[in-house]
Scaffold this motif. Structure first.
Motif, PDB file in Angstrom:
ATOM      1  N   ALA A   1       9.364  -9.051   9.145  1.00 12.01           N
ATOM      2  CA  ALA A   1       9.540  -8.753  10.495  1.00 12.01           C
ATOM      3  C   ALA A   1      10.421  -7.414  10.525  1.00 12.01           C
ATOM      4  O   ALA A   1      10.321  -6.742  11.659  1.00 12.01           O
ATOM      5  CB  ALA A   1      10.438 -10.000  10.865  1.00 12.01           C
ATOM      6  N   GLU A   2      11.173  -7.139   9.522  1.00 12.81           N
ATOM      7  CA  GLU A   2      11.777  -5.826   9.629  1.00 12.81           C
ATOM      8  C   GLU A   2      11.161  -4.709   9.365  1.00 12.81           C
ATOM      9  O   GLU A   2      11.444  -3.640   9.639  1.00 12.81           O
ATOM     10  CB  GLU A   2      12.864  -6.076   8.642  1.00 12.81           C
ATOM     11  N   LEU A   3       9.864  -4.891   8.969  1.00 14.89           N
ATOM     12  CA  LEU A   3       9.037  -3.650   8.659  1.00 14.89           C
ATOM     13  C   LEU A   3       8.178  -3.296   9.898  1.00 14.89           C
ATOM     14  O   LEU A   3       7.760  -4.408  10.746  1.00 14.89           O
ATOM     15  CB  LEU A   3       7.945  -4.003   7.544  1.00 14.89           C
ATOM     16  N   ASN A   4       7.792  -2.010  10.260  1.00  7.10           N
ATOM     17  CA  ASN A   4       6.959  -1.811  11.266  1.00  7.10           C
ATOM     18  C   ASN A   4       5.606  -2.242  10.712  1.00  7.10           C
ATOM     19  O   ASN A   4       5.184  -2.193   9.657  1.00  7.10           O
ATOM     20  CB  ASN A   4       7.300  -0.467  11.708  1.00  7.10           C
ATOM     21  N   ALA A   5       4.524  -1.694  11.560  1.00  4.45           N
ATOM     22  CA  ALA A   5       3.108  -2.147  11.442  1.00  4.45           C
ATOM     23  C   ALA A   5       2.637  -1.183  10.126  1.00  4.45           C
ATOM     24  O   ALA A   5       1.821  -1.915   9.273  1.00  4.45           O
ATOM     25  CB  ALA A   5       2.170  -1.759  12.622  1.00  4.45           C
ATOM     26  N   GLY A   6       2.950  -0.147  10.086  1.00  2.85           N
ATOM     27  CA  GLY A   6       2.525   0.792   9.139  1.00  2.85           C
ATOM     28  C   GLY A   6       3.090   0.203   7.764  1.00  2.85           C
ATOM     29  O   GLY A   6       2.564   0.424   6.772  1.00  2.85           O
ATOM     30  N   GLN A   7       4.471  -0.053   7.739  1.00  3.38           N
ATOM     31  CA  GLN A   7       4.988  -0.492   6.527  1.00  3.38           C
ATOM     32  C   GLN A   7       4.228  -1.897   5.902  1.00  3.38           C
ATOM     33  O   GLN A   7       4.292  -2.123   4.791  1.00  3.38           O
ATOM     34  CB  GLN A   7       6.476  -0.636   6.576  1.00  3.38           C
ATOM     35  N   ARG A   8       3.796  -2.780   6.944  1.00  3.94           N
ATOM     36  CA  ARG A   8       3.374  -3.933   6.550  1.00  3.94           C
ATOM     37  C   ARG A   8       2.258  -3.797   6.014  1.00  3.94           C
ATOM     38  O   ARG A   8       1.651  -4.593   4.933  1.00  3.94           O
ATOM     39  CB  ARG A   8       3.313  -4.865   7.799  1.00  3.94           C
ATOM     40  N   LEU A   9       1.205  -2.820   6.404  1.00  4.05           N
ATOM     41  CA  LEU A   9       0.136  -2.478   5.894  1.00  4.05           C
ATOM     42  C   LEU A   9       0.282  -1.916   4.434  1.00  4.05           C
ATOM     43  O   LEU A   9      -0.355  -2.078   3.587  1.00  4.05           O
ATOM     44  CB  LEU A   9      -0.559  -1.304   6.665  1.00  4.05           C
ATOM     45  N   ALA A  10       1.310  -1.020   4.110  1.00  4.36           N
ATOM     46  CA  ALA A  10       1.719  -0.324   3.165  1.00  4.36           C
ATOM     47  C   ALA A  10       2.035  -1.307   1.948  1.00  4.36           C
ATOM     48  O   ALA A  10       1.249  -1.180   1.006  1.00  4.36           O
ATOM     49  CB  ALA A  10       2.519   0.530   3.448  1.00  4.36           C
ATOM     50  N   VAL A  11       2.466  -2.295   2.431  1.00  4.06           N
ATOM     51  CA  VAL A  11       2.952  -3.669   1.280  1.00  4.06           C
ATOM     52  C   VAL A  11       1.547  -3.927   0.867  1.00  4.06           C
ATOM     53  O   VAL A  11       1.360  -4.265  -0.528  1.00  4.06           O
ATOM     54  CB  VAL A  11       3.660  -4.706   1.978  1.00  4.06           C
ATOM     55  N   LYS A  12       0.450  -4.174   1.651  1.00  4.19           N
ATOM     56  CA  LYS A  12      -0.806  -4.674   1.288  1.00  4.19           C
ATOM     57  C   LYS A  12      -1.305  -3.614   0.120  1.00  4.19           C
ATOM     58  O   LYS A  12      -1.866  -4.254  -1.017  1.00  4.19           O
ATOM     59  CB  LYS A  12      -1.628  -4.776   2.614  1.00  4.19           C
ATOM     60  N   TYR A  13      -1.163  -2.512   0.729  1.00 12.30           N
ATOM     61  CA  TYR A  13      -1.882  -1.483  -0.168  1.00 12.30           C
ATOM     62  C   TYR A  13      -0.937  -1.491  -1.498  1.00 12.30           C
ATOM     63  O   TYR A  13      -1.888  -1.137  -2.706  1.00 12.30           O
ATOM     64  CB  TYR A  13      -1.814   0.173   0.439  1.00 12.30           C
ATOM     65  N   PHE A  14       0.214  -1.581  -1.542  1.00  7.89           N
ATOM     66  CA  PHE A  14       1.039  -1.606  -2.812  1.00  7.89           C
ATOM     67  C   PHE A  14       0.670  -2.643  -3.728  1.00  7.89           C
ATOM     68  O   PHE A  14       0.604  -2.524  -5.085  1.00  7.89           O
ATOM     69  CB  PHE A  14       2.592  -1.407  -2.752  1.00  7.89           C
ATOM     70  N   SER A  15       0.319  -3.867  -3.105  1.00 12.94           N
ATOM     71  CA  SER A  15       0.181  -5.022  -3.830  1.00 12.94           C
ATOM     72  C   SER A  15      -1.122  -4.810  -4.533  1.00 12.94           C
ATOM     73  O   SER A  15      -1.234  -5.110  -5.688  1.00 12.94           O
ATOM     74  CB  SER A  15       0.062  -6.162  -2.941  1.00 12.94           C
ATOM     75  N   VAL A  16      -2.380  -4.474  -3.759  1.00 16.59           N
ATOM     76  CA  VAL A  16      -3.351  -4.114  -4.716  1.00 16.59           C
ATOM     77  C   VAL A  16      -3.311  -3.009  -5.525  1.00 16.59           C
ATOM     78  O   VAL A  16      -3.794  -3.177  -6.710  1.00 16.59           O
ATOM     79  CB  VAL A  16      -4.729  -3.667  -3.500  1.00 16.59           C
ATOM     80  N   ALA A  17      -2.558  -1.908  -5.288  1.00 21.25           N
ATOM     81  CA  ALA A  17      -2.412  -0.820  -6.213  1.00 21.25           C
ATOM     82  C   ALA A  17      -1.606  -1.440  -7.601  1.00 21.25           C
ATOM     83  O   ALA A  17      -2.002  -1.244  -8.659  1.00 21.25           O
ATOM     84  CB  ALA A  17      -1.296   0.191  -5.714  1.00 21.25           C
ATOM     85  N   ILE A  18      -0.959  -2.539  -7.580  1.00 23.26           N
ATOM     86  CA  ILE A  18      -0.364  -2.925  -8.730  1.00 23.26           C
ATOM     87  C   ILE A  18      -1.146  -3.894  -9.398  1.00 23.26           C
ATOM     88  O   ILE A  18      -1.076  -3.836 -10.718  1.00 23.26           O
ATOM     89  CB  ILE A  18       1.125  -3.759  -8.241  1.00 23.26           C
ATOM     90  N   ILE A  19      -1.980  -4.722  -8.664  1.00 25.20           N
ATOM     91  CA  ILE A  19      -3.114  -5.425  -9.518  1.00 25.20           C
ATOM     92  C   ILE A  19      -4.099  -4.577 -10.224  1.00 25.20           C
ATOM     93  O   ILE A  19      -4.283  -4.671 -11.567  1.00 25.20           O
ATOM     94  CB  ILE A  19      -3.743  -6.179  -8.355  1.00 25.20           C
ATOM     95  N   LEU A  20      -4.442  -3.398  -9.557  1.00 28.13           N
ATOM     96  CA  LEU A  20      -5.083  -2.214 -10.318  1.00 28.13           C
ATOM     97  C   LEU A  20      -4.475  -1.738 -11.354  1.00 28.13           C
ATOM     98  O   LEU A  20      -5.201  -1.437 -12.530  1.00 28.13           O
ATOM     99  CB  LEU A  20      -5.869  -1.628  -9.357  1.00 28.13           C
ATOM    100  N   PHE A  21      -3.231  -1.476 -11.169  1.00 36.30           N
ATOM    101  CA  PHE A  21      -2.395  -0.800 -12.203  1.00 36.30           C
ATOM    102  C   PHE A  21      -2.744  -1.758 -13.477  1.00 36.30           C
ATOM    103  O   PHE A  21      -2.878  -1.281 -14.593  1.00 36.30           O
ATOM    104  CB  PHE A  21      -1.104  -0.481 -11.792  1.00 36.30           C
TER     105      PHE A  21
END
Lengths: 498, 118
Positions: free
Chosen positions: A22-42
């Motif tokens: 809830a503390e994150l803005n819309a862009g940051q919530r989306l970024a968290v999704k991208y980062f999560s997939v990035a770590i899986i692919l890493f």
């Protein structure tokens, strides 16, 4: 209103140390999704790298089950895609902060994320399950396009371009609605190049020289031009956030670095045109501009020393800053030293396509790109946990320190081991045996080559251990922490300078 | 320009290439450090690093069989690398001074509403 204003800090305190979207803005919530997939692919990159490395030592291992060409392809493609996910996530993370307004087209951006992730999943499944059979038009469109590093079938190419265009729209429209800055201006222009250059990798020509000519536009121009500039923008924003560096200084230096990087990097493309059947003048152009490519790195050294003296590295996020420093060193050694070592045509004649290239590739990709993505992960997790304290004396600090050490030792160890193997290949296969088929095999049976591969595998395990520790740390860092982050401000930086 | 390096000199040429960049960075770092900390005693060490850079460059140029026009290019680039840290240092000082001046002016200017990031 008053009650809200009073209650907000209390709720923030209550949520500190817990993951709070809830503390994150819309862009940051989306970024968290991208980062999560990035770590899986890493993780996938490391896993398939270990399998491919093992097949150098035990060629029968998984033969006809998961062949070397598939493992290597997934290893490299996973790396490229996790880095792109990291970059896209980083830009979504900073876009609202930098523009001062809400993300434009957030729903479309979310849709693009799910489309891209679904497409990546399908492509990886096809890579793993369907890689044998006749090569025909249908296989180009549905199975594998056949171009090294960007093997994704053509349908996925169109998908990638469409998603990057959506990404461009989100970012450009948000800055147009909000405010522009030096960082955002460079970023938006760079995204046009990022999407446009990928088209060069989609041409089809039966002439292999022409095919390679355009293919290098994607590989070189992405990695040594548009990615570098994208990373420059992320680094600039990261320095403002972690060190409180002055925006005007950072922006001015971003312009200087971009000018130097493009000035030397664009025609530095010539060092890939030495041996693909292009005219001979590329030897001179490639050699000359490759010799200029270390200049931006020397500029960075002077500026880094200057800034470290001015800011004294006081910062609010120790793991992020440590990874930003690792980025500066990794970029210098991986791209600069390891690149220049074998980039001139008189030497490259012997080294191109040997493990020497792999040695350079491992250090340069890790040093220049993986490090900055990891720094962004730490910046993101700090905010996601409610802007918690992540400075000196943070609990379980050994985790991020050991992850940093193991990953860096692992990658540097692999780099040196591959260099040993690459030297033997250059000497035996190329210089002594004149690139013959027999020389190719003799070099790979050589003791130095095999020992290099053995140690590469050992350091691969060290890298894998570092990755596991990094993931554990990212999941747990700041958990239960109640102290708030001390935010560096430009005013503080000024005071430090004084 | 494109005669390949001798087989026996592959290692020498690649190490010389690596040392060119390494000594270039050491020269730049020592130069900047000496200026930043106002310690002129460090400056000879910086120029010693530059000398090593010059030696590595000459070894590299010889092993690559560079001659004629390309030798001139090498010396021009070597001279450029000598001047580069000076120029970059001036840029550093200039950008930092200008930023501080702008900040001072902004803080005194009541019309500055901070609407842009610049």
């Amino acid at each position: 209103m008053m009650a809200q204003a009073v209650n907000q800090p209390m709720s923030q305190t209550a949520m500190r140390g817990k993951l709070n979207s809830a503390e994150l803005n819309a862009g940051q919530r989306l970024a968290v999704k991208y980062f999560s997939v990035a770590i899986i692919l890493f993780g996938a990159q490391i896993l398939f790298g270990l399998l491919a490395g093992l097949q150098y030592l035990m060629p029968e291992f998984l033969y006809n089950v998961l062949d070397f060409n598939v493992n290597r392809m997934v290893h490299i493609n996973a790396m490229i895609v996790w880095m792109l996910y990291g970059f896209i996530g980083s830009v979504y993370w900073l876009v609202e902060d930098e523009s001062g307004t809400e993300l434009v087209g957030a729903k479309l951006a979310n849709l693009a994320f799910w489309v891209l992730t679904a497409a990546v999943t399908v492509v990886v499944i096809v890579y793993l399950l369907v890689q044998t059979g006749p090569g025909e038009q249908k296989s180009l469109w549905l199975i594998n396009e056949g171009r090294e590093y960007i093997e994704a079938p053509r349908w996925a190419d169109f998908g990638i371009v469409a998603v990057v265009l959506v990404f461009f729209y989100n970012v450009a429209a948000t800055f147009m609605k909000g405010r522009w800055s030096g960082i955002s201006g460079v970023l938006v222009l760079d995204l046009i190049a990022l999407a446009g250059l990928y088209l060069a990798g989609m041409f089809y020509s039966p002439n292999i020289s022409m095919d390679q000519y355009w293919w290098w536009w994607v590989i070189h121009m992405w990695v040594e031009a548009t990615w570098e500039v994208l990373v420059g923008c992320i680094m600039a924003w990261g320095l403002i956030k972690t060190l409180g560096a002055r925006r005007k200084i950072v922006t001015t230096w971003l312009y200087i670095e971009v000018a130097l990087m493009f000035g030397s990097g664009i025609l530095g493309l010539g060092h890939h045109y030495f041996w693909i059947g292009t005219p001979e003048y590329w030897l001179s152009i490639g050699g000359f501009f490759s010799a200029l490519e270390p200049i931006p790195l020397v500029a960075m050294v002077v500026h880094a020393v200057y800034d470290s003296g001015v800011h004294r590295f006081k910062n609010s996020n120790h793991p992020a800053l440590a990874w930003l420093i690792a980025h500066a060193f990794g970029n210098f050694f991986g791209a600069g030293v390891w690149g220049f070592m074998h980039t001139l045509p008189q030497i490259n004649l012997y080294t191109h396509g040997t493990q020497w290239s792999a040695s350079h590739g491992h250090l340069a990709f890790f040093g220049a790109y993986a490090t900055i993505n990891i720094a962004m992960f730490y910046i993101a997790i700090q905010k996601w946990r409610g802007d918690v304290f992540m400075g000196a004396g943070i609990r379980h600090a050994w985790r991020w320190k050991w992850a940093l050490a193991l990953l860096n030792i692992g990658v540097v160890g692999m780099t040196v081991a591959l260099l040993v193997s690459g030297y033997e290949q250059s000497f035996v296969e190329r210089a002594l045996q004149g690139s013959t088929w027999a020389g190719y095999f003799e070099a790979q049976r050589g003791e130095w080559f095999v020992q290099g591969m053995f140690w590469r595998q050992i350091f691969g395990y060290v890298t894998a251990a570092g990755t596991l520790l990094l993931v554990w740390d990212l999941i747990t860092i700041g958990k239960g922490e109640t102290r708030p982050a001390e935010k560096p401000t430009e005013h503080q930086a000024q005071a430090q300078a004084a | 320009m494109t005669d390949p390096v001798e087989a026996q000199q592959i290692m020498l040429a690649t190490m010389a290439g690596a040392l060119v960049v390494m000594f270039g960075a050491i020269y730049a770092a020592l130069f900047a450090w000496s200026r930043l900390r106002k310690r002129p005693a460090w400056m000879p060490a910086a120029y010693l690093a530059y000398l090593c850079l010059a030696v590595a460059t000459i070894v590299l140029a010889r092993s690559l069989h560079l001659s004629g026009f390309w030798s001139t290019v090498v010396f021009v680039m070597l001279f450029g690398y000598l001047l580069a840290p000076h120029a970059i240092w001036h840029l550093c000082v200039g950008t930092h001074e200008s930023a501080h001046k702008t900040a001072d002016t902004d803080s005194r200017n009541p019309l500055n509403g901070g609407q842009t990031n610049e």
